[in-house]
Design a protein around this motif. Sequence first.
Motif, PDB file in Angstrom:
ATOM      1  N   MET A   1      38.653  42.074  41.702  1.00 27.95           N
ATOM      2  CA  MET A   1      38.458  40.782  42.796  1.00 27.95           C
ATOM      3  C   MET A   1      37.347  41.749  43.752  1.00 27.95           C
ATOM      4  SD  MET A   1      40.226  38.291  41.848  1.00 27.95           S
ATOM      5  CE  MET A   1      40.654  37.685  43.743  1.00 27.95           C
ATOM      6  N   ASP A   2      37.520  42.873  44.072  1.00 26.39           N
ATOM      7  CA  ASP A   2      36.706  43.377  45.310  1.00 26.39           C
ATOM      8  C   ASP A   2      35.402  43.490  44.704  1.00 26.39           C
ATOM      9  OD1 ASP A   2      36.340  44.461  47.812  1.00 26.39           O
ATOM     10  OD2 ASP A   2      36.107  46.311  46.561  1.00 26.39           O
ATOM     11  N   MET A   3      35.084  43.970  43.203  1.00 29.18           N
ATOM     12  CA  MET A   3      33.783  43.872  42.733  1.00 29.18           C
ATOM     13  C   MET A   3      33.032  42.588  42.792  1.00 29.18           C
ATOM     14  SD  MET A   3      33.685  46.226  39.530  1.00 29.18           S
ATOM     15  CE  MET A   3      35.304  46.998  39.104  1.00 29.18           C
ATOM     16  N   ALA A   4      33.752  41.626  42.492  1.00 30.03           N
ATOM     17  CA  ALA A   4      33.226  40.103  42.592  1.00 30.03           C
ATOM     18  C   ALA A   4      32.947  39.654  44.184  1.00 30.03           C
ATOM     19  CB  ALA A   4      34.364  39.227  42.029  1.00 30.03           C
ATOM     20  N   ARG A   5      33.802  40.104  44.883  1.00 29.90           N
ATOM     21  CA  ARG A   5      33.662  39.651  46.363  1.00 29.90           C
ATOM     22  C   ARG A   5      32.578  40.114  46.900  1.00 29.90           C
ATOM     23  NH1 ARG A   5      39.335  40.539  46.961  1.00 29.90           N
ATOM     24  NH2 ARG A   5      40.422  38.373  46.929  1.00 29.90           N
ATOM     25  N   ARG A   6      32.048  41.534  46.779  1.00 35.44           N
ATOM     26  CA  ARG A   6      31.105  42.072  47.106  1.00 35.44           C
ATOM     27  C   ARG A   6      29.519  41.726  46.619  1.00 35.44           C
ATOM     28  NH1 ARG A   6      32.511  46.656  50.012  1.00 35.44           N
ATOM     29  NH2 ARG A   6      34.504  47.231  49.816  1.00 35.44           N
ATOM     30  N   VAL A   7      29.596  40.726  45.650  1.00 29.26           N
ATOM     31  CA  VAL A   7      28.240  40.177  45.170  1.00 29.26           C
ATOM     32  C   VAL A   7      27.515  39.042  46.238  1.00 29.26           C
ATOM     33  CG1 VAL A   7      27.145  39.005  43.306  1.00 29.26           C
ATOM     34  CG2 VAL A   7      28.773  40.501  42.854  1.00 29.26           C
ATOM     35  N   ARG A   8      26.272  39.372  46.434  1.00 30.11           N
ATOM     36  CA  ARG A   8      25.606  38.446  47.173  1.00 30.11           C
ATOM     37  C   ARG A   8      25.602  37.008  46.968  1.00 30.11           C
ATOM     38  NH1 ARG A   8      20.180  39.951  48.833  1.00 30.11           N
ATOM     39  NH2 ARG A   8      20.891  40.795  51.037  1.00 30.11           N
ATOM     40  N   GLY A   9      26.114  36.124  47.898  1.00 30.80           N
ATOM     41  CA  GLY A   9      26.204  34.802  47.343  1.00 30.80           C
ATOM     42  C   GLY A   9      27.644  34.095  46.987  1.00 30.80           C
ATOM     43  N   VAL A  10      28.446  35.147  46.683  1.00 29.27           N
ATOM     44  CA  VAL A  10      29.999  34.766  46.666  1.00 29.27           C
ATOM     45  C   VAL A  10      30.774  34.268  47.816  1.00 29.27           C
ATOM     46  CG1 VAL A  10      32.181  35.728  45.643  1.00 29.27           C
ATOM     47  CG2 VAL A  10      29.865  36.339  44.831  1.00 29.27           C
ATOM     48  N   THR A  11      31.269  33.074  47.578  1.00 30.52           N
ATOM     49  CA  THR A  11      31.996  32.416  48.890  1.00 30.52           C
ATOM     50  C   THR A  11      33.356  32.624  48.647  1.00 30.52           C
ATOM     51  OG1 THR A  11      32.104  30.199  48.038  1.00 30.52           O
ATOM     52  CG2 THR A  11      30.180  30.656  49.392  1.00 30.52           C
ATOM     53  N   ALA A  12      34.018  32.839  47.344  1.00 32.52           N
ATOM     54  CA  ALA A  12      35.396  32.892  47.050  1.00 32.52           C
ATOM     55  C   ALA A  12      35.466  33.332  45.632  1.00 32.52           C
ATOM     56  CB  ALA A  12      36.100  31.391  47.381  1.00 32.52           C
ATOM     57  N   VAL A  13      36.650  34.118  45.487  1.00 37.43           N
ATOM     58  CA  VAL A  13      36.928  34.585  44.117  1.00 37.43           C
ATOM     59  C   VAL A  13      38.388  34.008  43.667  1.00 37.43           C
ATOM     60  CG1 VAL A  13      37.551  36.441  42.685  1.00 37.43           C
ATOM     61  CG2 VAL A  13      35.767  36.803  44.435  1.00 37.43           C
ATOM     62  N   SER A  14      38.286  33.097  42.608  1.00 32.84           N
ATOM     63  CA  SER A  14      39.462  32.711  41.944  1.00 32.84           C
ATOM     64  C   SER A  14      39.976  33.608  40.969  1.00 32.84           C
ATOM     65  CB  SER A  14      39.168  31.279  41.407  1.00 32.84           C
ATOM     66  OG  SER A  14      40.354  30.678  40.535  1.00 32.84           O
ATOM     67  N   ASP A  15      41.432  33.943  41.234  1.00 32.81           N
ATOM     68  CA  ASP A  15      41.886  35.067  40.277  1.00 32.81           C
ATOM     69  C   ASP A  15      42.688  34.443  39.258  1.00 32.81           C
ATOM     70  OD1 ASP A  15      43.353  37.070  39.360  1.00 32.81           O
ATOM     71  OD2 ASP A  15      44.306  37.477  41.145  1.00 32.81           O
ATOM     72  N   GLU A  16      42.263  34.465  38.236  1.00 35.00           N
ATOM     73  CA  GLU A  16      42.969  33.775  37.079  1.00 35.00           C
ATOM     74  C   GLU A  16      43.261  34.754  36.183  1.00 35.00           C
ATOM     75  OE1 GLU A  16      43.857  30.616  36.788  1.00 35.00           O
ATOM     76  OE2 GLU A  16      42.798  30.119  38.442  1.00 35.00           O
ATOM     77  N   LEU A  17      43.282  36.227  36.420  1.00 37.14           N
ATOM     78  CA  LEU A  17      43.642  37.474  35.768  1.00 37.14           C
ATOM     79  C   LEU A  17      44.922  37.637  35.607  1.00 37.14           C
ATOM     80  CD1 LEU A  17      40.869  39.898  37.548  1.00 37.14           C
ATOM     81  CD2 LEU A  17      40.733  38.776  35.124  1.00 37.14           C
ATOM     82  N   LYS A  18      45.334  38.334  34.247  1.00 38.74           N
ATOM     83  CA  LYS A  18      46.979  38.459  34.068  1.00 38.74           C
ATOM     84  C   LYS A  18      46.977  40.225  33.815  1.00 38.74           C
ATOM     85  CE  LYS A  18      48.183  33.913  32.133  1.00 38.74           C
ATOM     86  NZ  LYS A  18      47.325  33.375  32.625  1.00 38.74           N
ATOM     87  N   ALA A  19      47.953  40.784  34.359  1.00 38.97           N
ATOM     88  CA  ALA A  19      48.051  42.212  33.964  1.00 38.97           C
ATOM     89  C   ALA A  19      48.935  42.455  32.904  1.00 38.97           C
ATOM     90  CB  ALA A  19      48.916  42.584  35.219  1.00 38.97           C
ATOM     91  N   ARG A  20      48.441  43.287  31.916  1.00 38.63           N
ATOM     92  CA  ARG A  20      49.180  43.573  30.690  1.00 38.63           C
ATOM     93  C   ARG A  20      50.635  44.012  30.896  1.00 38.63           C
ATOM     94  NH1 ARG A  20      44.932  47.006  27.802  1.00 38.63           N
ATOM     95  NH2 ARG A  20      43.209  46.169  28.738  1.00 38.63           N
ATOM     96  N   THR A  21      51.463  43.634  30.036  1.00 39.89           N
ATOM     97  CA  THR A  21      53.081  44.128  30.115  1.00 39.89           C
ATOM     98  C   THR A  21      53.331  45.028  28.935  1.00 39.89           C
ATOM     99  OG1 THR A  21      53.538  42.115  28.907  1.00 39.89           O
ATOM    100  CG2 THR A  21      53.463  42.049  31.294  1.00 39.89           C
ATOM    101  N   ASP A  22      52.155  45.578  28.384  1.00 42.61           N
ATOM    102  CA  ASP A  22      52.398  46.584  27.142  1.00 42.61           C
ATOM    103  C   ASP A  22      52.648  47.960  27.651  1.00 42.61           C
ATOM    104  OD1 ASP A  22      49.595  45.531  26.883  1.00 42.61           O
ATOM    105  OD2 ASP A  22      49.441  47.770  26.456  1.00 42.61           O
TER     106      ASP A  22
END
Length: 123
Positions: free
Chosen positions: A102-123
């Motif tokens: 999420m932080d990597m995406a936020r730091r890109v020029r022009g990004v106004t928001a980041v939508s988090d649809e990521l899931k953490a693995r449970t294995d």
Amino acid sequence: MNTRLRAKLASTAPAVAAALLFAGSAIHAAPTDPAPAPSSPGRTAEPRDTQASSDRDITTEVRARLASSRAVDPANIRVSTTDGVVRLEGTVRDDAQRASVMDMARRVRGVTAVSDELKARTD
């Protein structure tokens, strides 16, 4: 008073009065420039670079940053951008990795928001 001086004053007095009247009305005139638009607070908590980038450029840059990171497998993350909002979908190892992506995406020029649809693995 001298007649010449009287004649001169009589001819210049209306011009001086008109100039003073015009100058006074210009001070109280309505402004011709529109009021500046209020600045947008943005859709992220941190101040963002407001220079516009195309959605394609943003997506490409986010993918490049994910690919250059040793801690992230970019094959498991889909990136798309609409109107400066980056949507991240897929799986990550844990919540720490999610925060990093999420932080990597936020730091890109022009990004106004980041939508988090990521899931953490449970294995």
